[in-house]
Design a protein around this motif. Structure first.
Motif, PDB file in Angstrom:
ATOM      1  N   ALA A 163       0.233  -2.516 -10.756  1.00 36.32           N
ATOM      2  CA  ALA A 163       0.310  -2.279 -12.424  1.00 36.32           C
ATOM      3  C   ALA A 163      -0.712  -1.698 -13.232  1.00 36.32           C
ATOM      4  N   VAL A 164      -1.988  -1.650 -12.736  1.00 33.53           N
ATOM      5  CA  VAL A 164      -3.198  -1.212 -13.281  1.00 33.53           C
ATOM      6  C   VAL A 164      -3.364   0.144 -12.681  1.00 33.53           C
ATOM      7  N   ALA A 165      -2.421   0.688 -11.987  1.00 31.14           N
ATOM      8  CA  ALA A 165      -2.928   1.901 -11.341  1.00 31.14           C
ATOM      9  C   ALA A 165      -3.231   3.344 -12.220  1.00 31.14           C
TER      10      ALA A 165
ATOM     11  N   LEU B  52       7.366   7.732   1.135  1.00 29.89           N
ATOM     12  CA  LEU B  52       6.236   6.660   1.226  1.00 29.89           C
ATOM     13  C   LEU B  52       6.710   5.566   0.592  1.00 29.89           C
ATOM     14  N   ALA B  53       6.980   5.728  -0.652  1.00 28.40           N
ATOM     15  CA  ALA B  53       7.833   4.608  -1.270  1.00 28.40           C
ATOM     16  C   ALA B  53       8.776   3.819  -0.722  1.00 28.40           C
ATOM     17  N   THR B  54       9.783   4.357  -0.325  1.00 30.40           N
ATOM     18  CA  THR B  54      10.886   3.769   0.392  1.00 30.40           C
ATOM     19  C   THR B  54      10.430   3.030   1.720  1.00 30.40           C
ATOM     20  N   LEU B  55       9.486   3.962   2.558  1.00 34.59           N
ATOM     21  CA  LEU B  55       9.047   3.100   3.713  1.00 34.59           C
ATOM     22  C   LEU B  55       8.369   1.578   3.446  1.00 34.59           C
TER      23      LEU B  55
ATOM     24  N   ASN C 152      -4.302  10.249  -7.340  1.00 36.32           N
ATOM     25  CA  ASN C 152      -4.700   8.693  -7.491  1.00 36.32           C
ATOM     26  C   ASN C 152      -4.271   7.993  -6.224  1.00 36.32           C
ATOM     27  N   THR C 153      -3.998   8.649  -5.075  1.00 35.44           N
ATOM     28  CA  THR C 153      -3.601   7.934  -4.001  1.00 35.44           C
ATOM     29  C   THR C 153      -4.660   7.372  -3.023  1.00 35.44           C
ATOM     30  N   THR C 154      -5.867   7.876  -2.767  1.00 38.77           N
ATOM     31  CA  THR C 154      -6.917   7.319  -2.165  1.00 38.77           C
ATOM     32  C   THR C 154      -7.172   6.090  -2.849  1.00 38.77           C
ATOM     33  N   GLU C 155      -7.448   6.345  -4.082  1.00 41.05           N
ATOM     34  CA  GLU C 155      -7.940   4.947  -4.989  1.00 41.05           C
ATOM     35  C   GLU C 155      -7.193   3.764  -4.745  1.00 41.05           C
ATOM     36  N   ILE C 156      -5.863   4.074  -4.952  1.00 38.29           N
ATOM     37  CA  ILE C 156      -4.843   2.911  -4.626  1.00 38.29           C
ATOM     38  C   ILE C 156      -4.830   2.386  -3.178  1.00 38.29           C
ATOM     39  N   LEU C 157      -5.054   3.192  -2.256  1.00 39.57           N
ATOM     40  CA  LEU C 157      -4.876   2.665  -0.895  1.00 39.57           C
ATOM     41  C   LEU C 157      -6.256   1.850  -0.688  1.00 39.57           C
TER      42      LEU C 157
ATOM     43  N   ALA D 240       0.905  -1.039   0.022  1.00 37.74           N
ATOM     44  CA  ALA D 240      -0.040   0.032   0.106  1.00 37.74           C
ATOM     45  C   ALA D 240       0.821   1.367  -0.009  1.00 37.74           C
ATOM     46  N   MET D 241       1.816   1.339   0.690  1.00 38.30           N
ATOM     47  CA  MET D 241       2.859   2.391   0.726  1.00 38.30           C
ATOM     48  C   MET D 241       3.547   2.700  -0.232  1.00 38.30           C
ATOM     49  N   LEU D 242       4.100   1.625  -0.864  1.00 36.77           N
ATOM     50  CA  LEU D 242       4.866   1.650  -2.067  1.00 36.77           C
ATOM     51  C   LEU D 242       4.063   2.404  -3.226  1.00 36.77           C
ATOM     52  N   GLU D 243       3.063   1.701  -3.294  1.00 44.31           N
ATOM     53  CA  GLU D 243       2.195   2.008  -4.489  1.00 44.31           C
ATOM     54  C   GLU D 243       1.590   3.406  -4.305  1.00 44.31           C
ATOM     55  N   ALA D 244       1.150   3.707  -2.934  1.00 48.49           N
ATOM     56  CA  ALA D 244       1.007   5.049  -2.953  1.00 48.49           C
ATOM     57  C   ALA D 244       2.051   6.060  -3.192  1.00 48.49           C
ATOM     58  N   GLY D 245       2.988   5.668  -2.894  1.00 42.85           N
ATOM     59  CA  GLY D 245       4.240   6.566  -3.110  1.00 42.85           C
ATOM     60  C   GLY D 245       4.655   6.680  -4.561  1.00 42.85           C
ATOM     61  N   LEU D 246       4.246   5.749  -5.449  1.00 46.35           N
ATOM     62  CA  LEU D 246       4.685   5.642  -6.913  1.00 46.35           C
ATOM     63  C   LEU D 246       3.741   6.171  -7.795  1.00 46.35           C
TER      64      LEU D 246
END
Length: 423
Positions: free
Chosen positions: A135-137, A222-225, A50-55, A39-45
């Motif tokens: 991948a589909v983000a 966030l991605a690093t975390l 688009n952050t809320t939706e990926i979370l 969740a954190m990796l994808e939210a950072g990248l």
């Protein structure tokens, strides 16, 4: 005296059962924490809009995976005939081990709780589905993604899981995948690739003349975390796959697995940094992060047989390969915002092919059979599901929604309301 010896033996059996069950549960909890890492990796990248939706995707897919695997996935994977291809269909997870069964002893006696086994396995299913999310983000409809998660976690993954860990034909053929480079990671990447091909690239990612335009993520801290969380969780992922820790041999094996897992991740980071430096003349953080994950994926197929140095080299090869793969997929216009297909798919294949280098019991023929079977099944089945969802409900948001951000379109809220930009 005989009664005392029998009582002592029973107490020892119960103690070992409790210890192995507890170890299994703790490792499962570590793997569950990988859901936070993804969740954190994808939210950072992804971009801020688009952050809320990926979370939302990440927490929802975890819940769906747990529910579907409970309802039917676990039964399909572990209640089917040995050596077969077609699984048995059924529901729920069966009864818990009885005290008499445990104390009976012998090779067939259970040595950890069946509930702990379910918990450990279900978090692996969620991991495979998390790979698809990144991948589909940024351009897929939330509800289409969640509908796919139902089928992936309830049927597609359990079928290939039955072929391997469930005692199916790949297990009988000698296919070796200790903790899931192929069974979990390559499978998730195959489903992701099918989705990306049906979905198409994000707007503005590729030019008319073959140009590739970078779309930076919004939050690299966030991605690093997220990467560090995944790195930590991987000790449970690989260490728990030893299945027990209650004797000297298994305890030593678990320690070796932890050592090699960490060494491979370190090798992946160093190699990815060096390759990025050679290609871009810069130390690319995103490539270093993916290098760590690539090293972890590579060693997952066999974190026990190699030495620590050999594990470092296996991870380093994965770290170098992931940089080349990410660049190559971009040239093919396969848009993967987080590099998941390269990390888990391309490097997952490398991890499986690396097993015979250190494990004399593994063969390339069996490994290739496993790669083709797992990838072919998951990719083809996923393609059918994605096309079906596209026909029924559509899988891609509109151009306007993609431009404004799927946070507002799909969730009605922003992760960073004071700072969000639609650029």
């Amino acid at each position: 005296m005989e009664e005392l010896l029998n009582s002592t033996a029973a107490d020892l059996t119960q103690l070992k059962y409790a210890l192995d069950t507890f170890y299994f549960l703790i490792c499962g909890a570590l793997v569950m924490w990988m859901a936070a890492g993804f969740a954190m990796l994808e939210a950072g990248l992804v971009r801020a809009k688009n952050t809320t939706e990926i979370l939302t995707k990440n927490i929802a897919l975890y819940a769906i995976a747990c529910t579907m695997y409970l309802l039917c996935g676990y039964y399909i994977m572990y209640s089917s005939d040995a050596g077969g291809i077609l699984p048995n269909l059924g529901v729920l997870i069966g009864e818990e081990n009885s005290v008499d069964a445990v104390l009976a002893g012998g090779d067939d006696a259970p040595y950890y709780s069946s509930r702990s086994d379910f918990f450990f396995q279900v978090v692996f299913v969620a991991t495979a589905m998390s790979i698809v999310s990144g991948a589909v983000a940024e351009r897929m409809k939330l509800w289409a993604f969640l509908a796919f998660a139902v089928v992936m976690t309830g049927f597609i993954y359990p079928v290939e899981g039955y072929w391997t860990w469930g005692g199916g034909f790949l297990s009988e053929a000698g296919f070796s995948d200790f903790a899931g480079s192929g069974i979990v990671h390559m499978a998730g990447a195959a489903a992701a690739l099918a989705g990306v091909l049906v979905l198409g690239a994000r707007k503005g990612k590729y030019g008319k003349n073959g140009e590739v335009f970078a779309i930076p993520g919004a939050n690299l801290p966030l991605a690093t975390l997220g990467t560090f969380i995944l790195w930590m969780g991987w000790f449970g992922f690989n260490g728990g796959s030893q299945l027990k820790v209650s004797n000297i041999e298994d305890a030593n094996a678990v320690a070796e697995v932890f050592l090699n897992t960490n060494a491979a991740a370190a090798g992946g980071v160093i190699a990815a940094l060096l390759v990025a430096r050679l290609l871009f003349k810069k130390a690319d953080l995103t490539m270093a992060l993916n290098g760590a994950l690539a090293g972890l994926v590579a060693i997952t197929a066999d974190p026990l047989s190699p030495s620590a140095l050999a594990s470092t080299l296996v991870g380093a090869a994965g770290g170098a390969l992931v940089v080349v793969s990410i660049i190559g997929l971009d040239k093919l216009k396969i848009d993967d915002p987080v590099g998941a297909i390269s990390v888990h798919g391309v490097v997952g294949i490398w991890g499986l092919l690396a097993v015979p280098l250190n494990n004399a019991d593994a063969t390339y023929s069996a490994q290739l059979l496993g790669i083709v079977s797992i990838f072919g099944w998951v990719f083809a089945a996923s393609l059918v599901v994605w096309f079906t969802l596209k026909a029924i409900m559509g899988i891609r948001v509109s151009e306007e929604e993609e431009y404004s951000g799927v946070d507002l379109a799909e969730c009605g809220m922003e992760a960073y309301p004071e700072f969000t930009s639609v650029k």
